[in-house]
Motif scaffolding. Structure first.
Motif, PDB file in Angstrom:
ATOM      1  N   ILE A 102     -39.664  46.066  21.519  1.00 20.43           N
ATOM      2  CA  ILE A 102     -40.347  45.344  22.602  1.00 20.43           C
ATOM      3  C   ILE A 102     -39.458  45.184  23.839  1.00 20.43           C
ATOM      4  O   ILE A 102     -39.683  44.307  24.673  1.00 20.43           O
ATOM      5  N   CYS A 103     -38.437  46.063  23.949  1.00 18.78           N
ATOM      6  CA  CYS A 103     -37.631  46.189  25.176  1.00 18.78           C
ATOM      7  C   CYS A 103     -36.846  44.928  25.530  1.00 18.78           C
ATOM      8  O   CYS A 103     -36.710  44.574  26.714  1.00 18.78           O
ATOM      9  N   ILE A 104     -36.344  44.230  24.500  1.00 22.94           N
ATOM     10  CA  ILE A 104     -35.413  43.120  24.708  1.00 22.94           C
ATOM     11  C   ILE A 104     -34.003  43.645  24.466  1.00 22.94           C
ATOM     12  O   ILE A 104     -33.787  44.405  23.514  1.00 22.94           O
ATOM     13  N   PRO A 105     -33.030  43.288  25.289  1.00 19.16           N
ATOM     14  CA  PRO A 105     -31.667  43.781  25.079  1.00 19.16           C
ATOM     15  C   PRO A 105     -31.125  43.363  23.706  1.00 19.16           C
ATOM     16  O   PRO A 105     -31.319  42.225  23.270  1.00 19.16           O
ATOM     17  N   GLU A 106     -30.466  44.297  23.041  1.00 23.32           N
ATOM     18  CA  GLU A 106     -29.895  44.007  21.733  1.00 23.32           C
ATOM     19  C   GLU A 106     -28.698  43.062  21.876  1.00 23.32           C
ATOM     20  O   GLU A 106     -28.088  42.952  22.946  1.00 23.32           O
ATOM     21  N   ILE A 107     -28.365  42.406  20.774  1.00 25.00           N
ATOM     22  CA  ILE A 107     -27.214  41.505  20.700  1.00 25.00           C
ATOM     23  C   ILE A 107     -26.261  42.060  19.662  1.00 25.00           C
ATOM     24  O   ILE A 107     -26.695  42.483  18.584  1.00 25.00           O
ATOM     25  N   SER A 108     -24.979  42.084  19.957  1.00 28.78           N
ATOM     26  CA  SER A 108     -24.032  42.638  18.992  1.00 28.78           C
ATOM     27  C   SER A 108     -24.105  41.846  17.689  1.00 28.78           C
ATOM     28  O   SER A 108     -24.296  40.623  17.700  1.00 28.78           O
ATOM     29  N   GLU A 109     -23.972  42.543  16.568  1.00 22.65           N
ATOM     30  CA  GLU A 109     -24.077  41.897  15.262  1.00 22.65           C
ATOM     31  C   GLU A 109     -23.042  40.789  15.115  1.00 22.65           C
ATOM     32  O   GLU A 109     -23.344  39.708  14.593  1.00 22.65           O
ATOM     33  N   SER A 110     -21.817  41.030  15.603  1.00 20.78           N
ATOM     34  CA  SER A 110     -20.759  40.022  15.452  1.00 20.78           C
ATOM     35  C   SER A 110     -21.070  38.772  16.267  1.00 20.78           C
ATOM     36  O   SER A 110     -20.873  37.640  15.794  1.00 20.78           O
ATOM     37  N   ASP A 111     -21.582  38.948  17.491  1.00 19.92           N
ATOM     38  CA  ASP A 111     -21.929  37.780  18.319  1.00 19.92           C
ATOM     39  C   ASP A 111     -23.091  37.013  17.710  1.00 19.92           C
ATOM     40  O   ASP A 111     -23.102  35.771  17.692  1.00 19.92           O
ATOM     41  N   PHE A 112     -24.078  37.729  17.209  1.00 18.87           N
ATOM     42  CA  PHE A 112     -25.244  37.092  16.597  1.00 18.87           C
ATOM     43  C   PHE A 112     -24.806  36.279  15.376  1.00 18.87           C
ATOM     44  O   PHE A 112     -25.216  35.123  15.198  1.00 18.87           O
ATOM     45  N   LEU A 113     -23.956  36.871  14.546  1.00 15.37           N
ATOM     46  CA  LEU A 113     -23.485  36.167  13.357  1.00 15.37           C
ATOM     47  C   LEU A 113     -22.624  34.963  13.739  1.00 15.37           C
ATOM     48  O   LEU A 113     -22.741  33.890  13.126  1.00 15.37           O
ATOM     49  N   ASP A 114     -21.779  35.122  14.747  1.00 14.67           N
ATOM     50  CA  ASP A 114     -20.972  33.986  15.226  1.00 14.67           C
ATOM     51  C   ASP A 114     -21.869  32.837  15.677  1.00 14.67           C
ATOM     52  O   ASP A 114     -21.586  31.662  15.405  1.00 14.67           O
ATOM     53  N   ALA A 115     -22.950  33.167  16.379  1.00 17.09           N
ATOM     54  CA  ALA A 115     -23.869  32.139  16.873  1.00 17.09           C
ATOM     55  C   ALA A 115     -24.519  31.391  15.714  1.00 17.09           C
ATOM     56  O   ALA A 115     -24.593  30.154  15.709  1.00 17.09           O
ATOM     57  N   ILE A 116     -24.991  32.141  14.716  1.00 12.96           N
ATOM     58  CA  ILE A 116     -25.638  31.512  13.559  1.00 12.96           C
ATOM     59  C   ILE A 116     -24.647  30.625  12.818  1.00 12.96           C
ATOM     60  O   ILE A 116     -24.953  29.470  12.475  1.00 12.96           O
ATOM     61  N   LYS A 117     -23.463  31.147  12.572  1.00 13.03           N
ATOM     62  CA  LYS A 117     -22.443  30.363  11.850  1.00 13.03           C
ATOM     63  C   LYS A 117     -22.086  29.091  12.611  1.00 13.03           C
ATOM     64  O   LYS A 117     -21.931  28.020  12.021  1.00 13.03           O
ATOM     65  N   ALA A 118     -21.950  29.216  13.933  1.00  8.32           N
ATOM     66  CA  ALA A 118     -21.507  28.067  14.732  1.00  8.32           C
ATOM     67  C   ALA A 118     -22.529  26.933  14.704  1.00  8.32           C
ATOM     68  O   ALA A 118     -22.164  25.763  14.526  1.00  8.32           O
ATOM     69  N   ILE A 119     -23.811  27.239  14.868  1.00  8.68           N
ATOM     70  CA  ILE A 119     -24.813  26.163  14.890  1.00  8.68           C
ATOM     71  C   ILE A 119     -24.992  25.579  13.494  1.00  8.68           C
ATOM     72  O   ILE A 119     -25.171  24.369  13.334  1.00  8.68           O
ATOM     73  N   VAL A 120     -24.917  26.429  12.457  1.00  7.46           N
ATOM     74  CA  VAL A 120     -25.025  25.905  11.091  1.00  7.46           C
ATOM     75  C   VAL A 120     -23.830  25.009  10.769  1.00  7.46           C
ATOM     76  O   VAL A 120     -23.991  23.943  10.161  1.00  7.46           O
ATOM     77  N   LYS A 121     -22.641  25.427  11.178  1.00  7.44           N
ATOM     78  CA  LYS A 121     -21.452  24.605  10.943  1.00  7.44           C
ATOM     79  C   LYS A 121     -21.570  23.256  11.641  1.00  7.44           C
ATOM     80  O   LYS A 121     -21.233  22.213  11.075  1.00  7.44           O
ATOM     81  N   GLU A 122     -22.083  23.278  12.862  1.00  4.89           N
ATOM     82  CA  GLU A 122     -22.245  22.032  13.624  1.00  4.89           C
ATOM     83  C   GLU A 122     -23.211  21.080  12.930  1.00  4.89           C
ATOM     84  O   GLU A 122     -23.035  19.870  12.966  1.00  4.89           O
ATOM     85  N   GLU A 123     -24.241  21.623  12.279  1.00  5.37           N
ATOM     86  CA  GLU A 123     -25.290  20.808  11.673  1.00  5.37           C
ATOM     87  C   GLU A 123     -25.215  20.804  10.141  1.00  5.37           C
ATOM     88  O   GLU A 123     -26.210  20.555   9.465  1.00  5.37           O
ATOM     89  N   GLU A 124     -24.032  21.045   9.607  1.00  4.33           N
ATOM     90  CA  GLU A 124     -23.867  21.169   8.158  1.00  4.33           C
ATOM     91  C   GLU A 124     -24.389  19.962   7.390  1.00  4.33           C
ATOM     92  O   GLU A 124     -24.907  20.083   6.281  1.00  4.33           O
ATOM     93  N   ALA A 125     -24.262  18.774   7.989  1.00  2.00           N
ATOM     94  CA  ALA A 125     -24.697  17.553   7.304  1.00  2.00           C
ATOM     95  C   ALA A 125     -26.205  17.539   7.063  1.00  2.00           C
ATOM     96  O   ALA A 125     -26.695  16.764   6.234  1.00  2.00           O
ATOM     97  N   TRP A 126     -26.936  18.384   7.773  1.00  2.00           N
ATOM     98  CA  TRP A 126     -28.391  18.426   7.645  1.00  2.00           C
ATOM     99  C   TRP A 126     -28.867  19.311   6.496  1.00  2.00           C
ATOM    100  O   TRP A 126     -30.061  19.359   6.209  1.00  2.00           O
TER     101      TRP A 126
END
Length: 356
Positions: A102-126
């Motif tokens: 659908i013509c959306i720019p791709e995101i590097s796998e490492s950046d995408f994984l870093d983003a997921i890890k970072a928000i999950v780590k921030e909200e780990e108590a949830w």
């Protein structure tokens, strides 16, 4: 390593206690991840900010032309306190395949994984720990250009929100009833069926409303050309055990390549079970049900993991499966996949990723 700035909420919400029921997709954590894209600049300004409404121009292209995608995966807390993700590489791969379609720019796998890890780590108590619960992770990308015209947007936002969840279906692991759709079509080869975008889901709503009125939990779609081959359920891929063989519709361009689908196929093959990915006609299912050869039916998906099916209906044919109970393979797959996700079973496949 993705450079992420943080802005902490000043009004934290109460985290639901173990005694609180978690209705799927209704509670959201304190923070969300956001990253912007602009043509000529690329993906930039990664940040974790308080969960809040999004402010967009009324002419933002996502509202008018539907250029958006989303993904879904989960985080789990193990008994020894570790936080695990289940096969995030497959979700990221699928996300970028959707982006290409659908013509959306791709995101590097490492950046995408870093983003997921970072928000999950921030909200780990949830992350809930009651059996059958998890932290659902919803990344999505929207086109934000304020422009009325059909073309790819020049600007986008990636947003990741989190939700502590219980069972997706109210039945939990009890078998669900599935309506085989005979009027509407979800997708065709060459369309958007293999992409994870909202257009596929809004196309399913009319049939879903019809199925619910008849007492069925979900809709099972037929192919859009011949109108006789099984494709997938609205929220999951589908499997049949016929005369001892595990059969699932082959990926053909109009079926979403589910991560749990892939995991179930690998596990069944690992256990030495015969597995076939091929066309399955609704007539074959009706005949198998009449002769007793249809031994088991189950769905696979991130939200429900494994969902046993106790009844299928196509027009006036009602197929009862496994006497309305949970099949042996359904139970074994559920126990094994959730066991790996929770760190209770050895991960022989390298599917889990620790958040640390």
């Amino acid at each position: 390593m993705l450079n992420i700035r943080f802005e902490k909420t000043t009004t934290p919400k109460p985290i639901p206690g173990a005694e609180n029921p978690l209705t799927f997709g209704t509670i959201f954590t304190d923070h969300m991840f956001v990253m912007d894209y602009a043509t000529g600049k690329g993906w930039h300004d990664a940040r974790i900010v308080p969960y809040a409404p999004i402010s967009l121009d009324p002419s933002a292209m996502v509202f008018h032309y539907g250029q958006e995608m989303f993904e879904g995966l989960k985080a789990y807390k193990t008994e020894d306190g570790k936080t695990l993700l289940f096969r995030p590489d497959k979700n990221i791969e699928r996300a970028n395949n959707t982006n290409k379609r659908i013509c959306i720019p791709e995101i590097s796998e490492s950046d995408f994984l870093d983003a997921i890890k970072a928000i999950v780590k921030e909200e780990e108590a949830w992350i809930p720990t009651k059996p059958g619960t998890s932290l659902y992770i919803r990344p999505f990308i929207i086109a934000t250009d304020p422009y009325l015209g059909v073309r790819p947007s020049d600007t986008y936002q990636l947003i990741i929100i989190l939700s502590p969840v219980g069972a997706y279906y109210k039945e939990g692991l009890d078998p669900v009833k599935i309506w085989i759709e005979d009027e509407y079509v979800r997708a065709v080869k060459g369309g958007l069926g293999e992409a994870k975008t909202g257009a596929n889901y809004v196309a399913s709503l009319a049939s879903q409303v019809k199925a619910h009125k008849e007492g069925y939990s979900q809709v099972l779609w037929l192919d859009g050309v011949h109108r006789k081959y099984i494709e997938e359920v609205g929220a999951m891929n589908i499997f049949f055990k016929i005369n001892g063989t595990i059969i699932t519709p082959m990926l053909n361009g109009s079926i979403l390549p589910g991560v749990t689908r892939n995991s179930a196929i690998q596990l069944c093959k690992h256990w030495g079970l015969p597995v076939e990915e091929r066309q399955v006609s609704v007539e074959e299912l009706i005949d198998a049900a009449k002769t007793g050869a249809l031994e088991e039916v189950f769905g696979t998906g991130t939200a429900a993991v494994i969902s046993p099916v106790g009844e299928l209906r196509f027009e006036d044919d009602i197929m009862k499966i496994s006497d309305g109970g949970i099949g042996e393979i359904s139970q074994k797959l559920y126990d094994t996949i959730t066991g790996i996700q929770l760190g209770k079973i050895k991960d022989e496949f390298g599917w889990t990723v620790e958040v640390n």
